[in-house]
Design a protein around this motif. Structure first.
Motif, PDB file in Angstrom:
ATOM      1  N   GLU A 130      44.881 -36.126 -32.153  1.00 11.75           N
ATOM      2  CA  GLU A 130      45.130 -34.882 -31.414  1.00 11.75           C
ATOM      3  C   GLU A 130      43.891 -33.991 -31.375  1.00 11.75           C
ATOM      4  O   GLU A 130      43.742 -33.174 -30.465  1.00 11.75           O
ATOM      5  CB  GLU A 130      46.301 -34.128 -32.050  1.00 11.75           C
ATOM      6  CG  GLU A 130      47.643 -34.817 -31.854  1.00 11.75           C
ATOM      7  CD  GLU A 130      48.012 -34.986 -30.386  1.00 11.75           C
ATOM      8  OE1 GLU A 130      47.636 -34.122 -29.568  1.00 11.75           O
ATOM      9  OE2 GLU A 130      48.663 -35.988 -30.052  1.00 11.75           O
ATOM     10  N   PHE A 131      43.005 -34.149 -32.354  1.00 10.95           N
ATOM     11  CA  PHE A 131      41.748 -33.401 -32.325  1.00 10.95           C
ATOM     12  C   PHE A 131      40.812 -33.936 -31.249  1.00 10.95           C
ATOM     13  O   PHE A 131      40.161 -33.170 -30.526  1.00 10.95           O
ATOM     14  CB  PHE A 131      41.069 -33.484 -33.696  1.00 10.95           C
ATOM     15  CG  PHE A 131      39.694 -32.873 -33.737  1.00 10.95           C
ATOM     16  CD1 PHE A 131      39.529 -31.496 -33.765  1.00 10.95           C
ATOM     17  CD2 PHE A 131      38.562 -33.677 -33.738  1.00 10.95           C
ATOM     18  CE1 PHE A 131      38.261 -30.937 -33.788  1.00 10.95           C
ATOM     19  CE2 PHE A 131      37.293 -33.126 -33.765  1.00 10.95           C
ATOM     20  CZ  PHE A 131      37.140 -31.753 -33.788  1.00 10.95           C
ATOM     21  N   ILE A 132      40.756 -35.258 -31.118  1.00 11.50           N
ATOM     22  CA  ILE A 132      39.851 -35.879 -30.145  1.00 11.50           C
ATOM     23  C   ILE A 132      40.373 -35.736 -28.726  1.00 11.50           C
ATOM     24  O   ILE A 132      39.602 -35.535 -27.784  1.00 11.50           O
ATOM     25  CB  ILE A 132      39.653 -37.375 -30.489  1.00 11.50           C
ATOM     26  CG1 ILE A 132      38.899 -37.527 -31.812  1.00 11.50           C
ATOM     27  CG2 ILE A 132      38.910 -38.100 -29.376  1.00 11.50           C
ATOM     28  CD1 ILE A 132      38.838 -38.946 -32.307  1.00 11.50           C
ATOM     29  N   ARG A 133      41.692 -35.815 -28.548  1.00 10.91           N
ATOM     30  CA  ARG A 133      42.295 -35.927 -27.214  1.00 10.91           C
ATOM     31  C   ARG A 133      41.874 -34.840 -26.240  1.00 10.91           C
ATOM     32  O   ARG A 133      41.517 -35.154 -25.100  1.00 10.91           O
ATOM     33  CB  ARG A 133      43.820 -35.971 -27.349  1.00 10.91           C
ATOM     34  CG  ARG A 133      44.560 -36.150 -26.039  1.00 10.91           C
ATOM     35  CD  ARG A 133      46.044 -36.303 -26.285  1.00 10.91           C
ATOM     36  NE  ARG A 133      46.612 -35.114 -26.894  1.00 10.91           N
ATOM     37  CZ  ARG A 133      47.037 -34.059 -26.207  1.00 10.91           C
ATOM     38  NH1 ARG A 133      46.952 -34.055 -24.893  1.00 10.91           N
ATOM     39  NH2 ARG A 133      47.547 -33.017 -26.821  1.00 10.91           N
ATOM     40  N   PRO A 134      41.876 -33.553 -26.601  1.00  7.44           N
ATOM     41  CA  PRO A 134      41.542 -32.538 -25.587  1.00  7.44           C
ATOM     42  C   PRO A 134      40.055 -32.271 -25.406  1.00  7.44           C
ATOM     43  O   PRO A 134      39.674 -31.482 -24.535  1.00  7.44           O
ATOM     44  CB  PRO A 134      42.251 -31.283 -26.123  1.00  7.44           C
ATOM     45  CG  PRO A 134      42.218 -31.449 -27.603  1.00  7.44           C
ATOM     46  CD  PRO A 134      42.322 -32.923 -27.865  1.00  7.44           C
ATOM     47  N   LEU A 135      39.198 -32.903 -26.221  1.00 10.11           N
ATOM     48  CA  LEU A 135      37.774 -32.580 -26.153  1.00 10.11           C
ATOM     49  C   LEU A 135      37.135 -33.206 -24.915  1.00 10.11           C
ATOM     50  O   LEU A 135      37.256 -34.410 -24.689  1.00 10.11           O
ATOM     51  CB  LEU A 135      37.055 -33.093 -27.402  1.00 10.11           C
ATOM     52  CG  LEU A 135      37.332 -32.362 -28.717  1.00 10.11           C
ATOM     53  CD1 LEU A 135      36.592 -33.046 -29.856  1.00 10.11           C
ATOM     54  CD2 LEU A 135      36.910 -30.899 -28.617  1.00 10.11           C
ATOM     55  N   PRO A 136      36.413 -32.435 -24.109  1.00 10.25           N
ATOM     56  CA  PRO A 136      35.656 -33.033 -23.004  1.00 10.25           C
ATOM     57  C   PRO A 136      34.438 -33.778 -23.537  1.00 10.25           C
ATOM     58  O   PRO A 136      33.855 -33.384 -24.562  1.00 10.25           O
ATOM     59  CB  PRO A 136      35.243 -31.815 -22.169  1.00 10.25           C
ATOM     60  CG  PRO A 136      35.243 -30.684 -23.128  1.00 10.25           C
ATOM     61  CD  PRO A 136      36.300 -30.975 -24.146  1.00 10.25           C
ATOM     62  N   PRO A 137      34.030 -34.854 -22.871  1.00  4.62           N
ATOM     63  CA  PRO A 137      32.899 -35.662 -23.365  1.00  4.62           C
ATOM     64  C   PRO A 137      31.616 -34.869 -23.560  1.00  4.62           C
ATOM     65  O   PRO A 137      30.864 -35.119 -24.500  1.00  4.62           O
ATOM     66  CB  PRO A 137      32.736 -36.740 -22.285  1.00  4.62           C
ATOM     67  CG  PRO A 137      34.060 -36.814 -21.620  1.00  4.62           C
ATOM     68  CD  PRO A 137      34.642 -35.441 -21.674  1.00  4.62           C
ATOM     69  N   LEU A 138      31.351 -33.907 -22.668  1.00  2.00           N
ATOM     70  CA  LEU A 138      30.112 -33.140 -22.798  1.00  2.00           C
ATOM     71  C   LEU A 138      30.094 -32.291 -24.064  1.00  2.00           C
ATOM     72  O   LEU A 138      29.033 -31.848 -24.491  1.00  2.00           O
ATOM     73  CB  LEU A 138      29.924 -32.252 -21.565  1.00  2.00           C
ATOM     74  CG  LEU A 138      29.525 -32.973 -20.277  1.00  2.00           C
ATOM     75  CD1 LEU A 138      29.491 -31.999 -19.111  1.00  2.00           C
ATOM     76  CD2 LEU A 138      28.179 -33.656 -20.441  1.00  2.00           C
ATOM     77  N   ALA A 139      31.278 -32.074 -24.677  1.00  2.00           N
ATOM     78  CA  ALA A 139      31.324 -31.268 -25.900  1.00  2.00           C
ATOM     79  C   ALA A 139      30.755 -32.034 -27.086  1.00  2.00           C
ATOM     80  O   ALA A 139      30.048 -31.458 -27.921  1.00  2.00           O
ATOM     81  CB  ALA A 139      32.763 -30.833 -26.188  1.00  2.00           C
ATOM     82  N   TYR A 140      31.081 -33.340 -27.175  1.00  2.00           N
ATOM     83  CA  TYR A 140      30.577 -34.105 -28.327  1.00  2.00           C
ATOM     84  C   TYR A 140      29.390 -35.000 -27.986  1.00  2.00           C
ATOM     85  O   TYR A 140      28.863 -35.685 -28.850  1.00  2.00           O
ATOM     86  CB  TYR A 140      31.699 -34.945 -28.964  1.00  2.00           C
ATOM     87  CG  TYR A 140      32.515 -35.789 -28.009  1.00  2.00           C
ATOM     88  CD1 TYR A 140      32.026 -36.977 -27.479  1.00  2.00           C
ATOM     89  CD2 TYR A 140      33.808 -35.420 -27.669  1.00  2.00           C
ATOM     90  CE1 TYR A 140      32.781 -37.762 -26.635  1.00  2.00           C
ATOM     91  CE2 TYR A 140      34.580 -36.202 -26.827  1.00  2.00           C
ATOM     92  CZ  TYR A 140      34.066 -37.362 -26.310  1.00  2.00           C
ATOM     93  OH  TYR A 140      34.824 -38.133 -25.472  1.00  2.00           O
ATOM     94  N   LEU A 141      28.950 -34.988 -26.725  1.00  2.00           N
ATOM     95  CA  LEU A 141      27.791 -35.793 -26.343  1.00  2.00           C
ATOM     96  C   LEU A 141      26.541 -35.446 -27.150  1.00  2.00           C
ATOM     97  O   LEU A 141      25.856 -36.352 -27.657  1.00  2.00           O
ATOM     98  CB  LEU A 141      27.532 -35.648 -24.843  1.00  2.00           C
ATOM     99  CG  LEU A 141      26.333 -36.399 -24.284  1.00  2.00           C
ATOM    100  CD1 LEU A 141      26.486 -37.903 -24.494  1.00  2.00           C
ATOM    101  CD2 LEU A 141      26.159 -36.094 -22.804  1.00  2.00           C
TER     102      LEU A 141
END
Length: 275
Positions: free
Chosen positions: A121-132
């Motif tokens: 549930e922590f990973i699911r809403p994150l946009p890719p550019l946030a953790y890129l």
């Protein structure tokens, strides 16, 4: 006829109402595509939009020919498409190997649910550019970073769908297997996991959509080939026809694999009732 007799008239029979015309989904799709193409032609032909931003369809078709033959930014259209397909399906394979066991653990174990469900549930809403940027810092700018960014976008849908599918197994099926002496592992492998296959396939379809939408972000990481890289390179120099071709190719590939997964579901998972 005497004056006291009443004349009884026969009411005219009403004509049956015409049946409403029903369009098949295919016809509706073709009409929609034709309408959008006509609007595009009109906008580009009559100068409603600058050709820098919306080139004529004929120019886009000519760009396809150039991409297939001469290519763009050191690669033909097929080479860019092959690079992107390799990244997307490498990420999909990695996601399936990780997410299906995670979903099984979430659905069958309270401890697994307590540990893994918050992470999903922590990973699911994150946009890719946030953790890129974090992926680049931790893993560098190699091919593995691109695959990992796409895989993270795909992981949550498959894990959640797997957990939901395992929970959908009926109690009567589970109890019947246990009455024949099946242990916990046998029930999981022969009852719950087969029940989850339709949900897993649905999760894979959703994950592929997320993967394709993440492709452009993944190819920001020092890529030299790929459809996302091609689109970004063309956009920097306002080569809009190349950008449109890249968008259409990504959409066509995504649509083709979506149709393939639906066919697999109809042929091999008939008990799911999804037709």
């Amino acid at each position: 006829m005497s004056a006291g007799e009443e004349v009884i008239g026969v009411a005219p029979v009403a004509a049956p109402a015409p049946k409403p015309v029903r369009l098949s989904p295919l016809v509706a799709t073709l009409l929609t595509a034709a309408g959008l193409l006509a609007l595009w032609l009109a906008a580009s032909s009559f100068g409603w939009v600058s050709p820098v931003f919306l080139p004529h369809p004929a120019k886009v078709l000519a760009a396809v020919g150039r991409l297939v033959g001469a290519g763009y930014v050191d690669g033909t259209l097929f080479e860019h498409a092959a690079a992107s397909l390799g990244r997307v399906f490498s990420a999909l394979a990695f996601s399936i190997l990780v997410a299906v066991p995670v979903g099984l653990a979430i659905a069958t174990s309270p401890v697994g649910r307590g540990i893994l469900d918050p992470l999903v549930e922590f990973i699911r809403p994150l946009p890719p550019l946030a953790y890129l940027p974090l992926i680049i810092i931790w893993f560098g700018i190699g091919e593995g970073s691109k695959v990992l960014v796409i895989a993270l976008a795909m992981l949550a849908p498959i894990a959640i769908s797997t957990a939901a599918g395992v929970r959908s197994a009926s109690e009567s099926q589970v109890n019947a297997a246990r009455s024949f002496g099946a242990g916990r592992l046998a029930v999981l492998l022969h009852v719950q996991l087969p029940s989850a296959i339709p949900s897993i396939l649905t999760g894979i379809r959703i994950a592929l959509g997320a993967g394709w939408s993440t492709l452009v972000a993944a190819e920001l990481v020092a890529a030299s080939r790929g459809l996302g890289f091609m689109i970004q390179s063309a956009a920097q120099f306002l080569v809009t026809d190349i950008v449109i071709v890249g968008i259409f190719v990504i959409s066509a590939l995504a649509f083709a694999f979506e149709a393939l997964l639906r066919l697999v579901e109809r042929l091999f998972v008939r008990w799911s009732g999804h037709h």
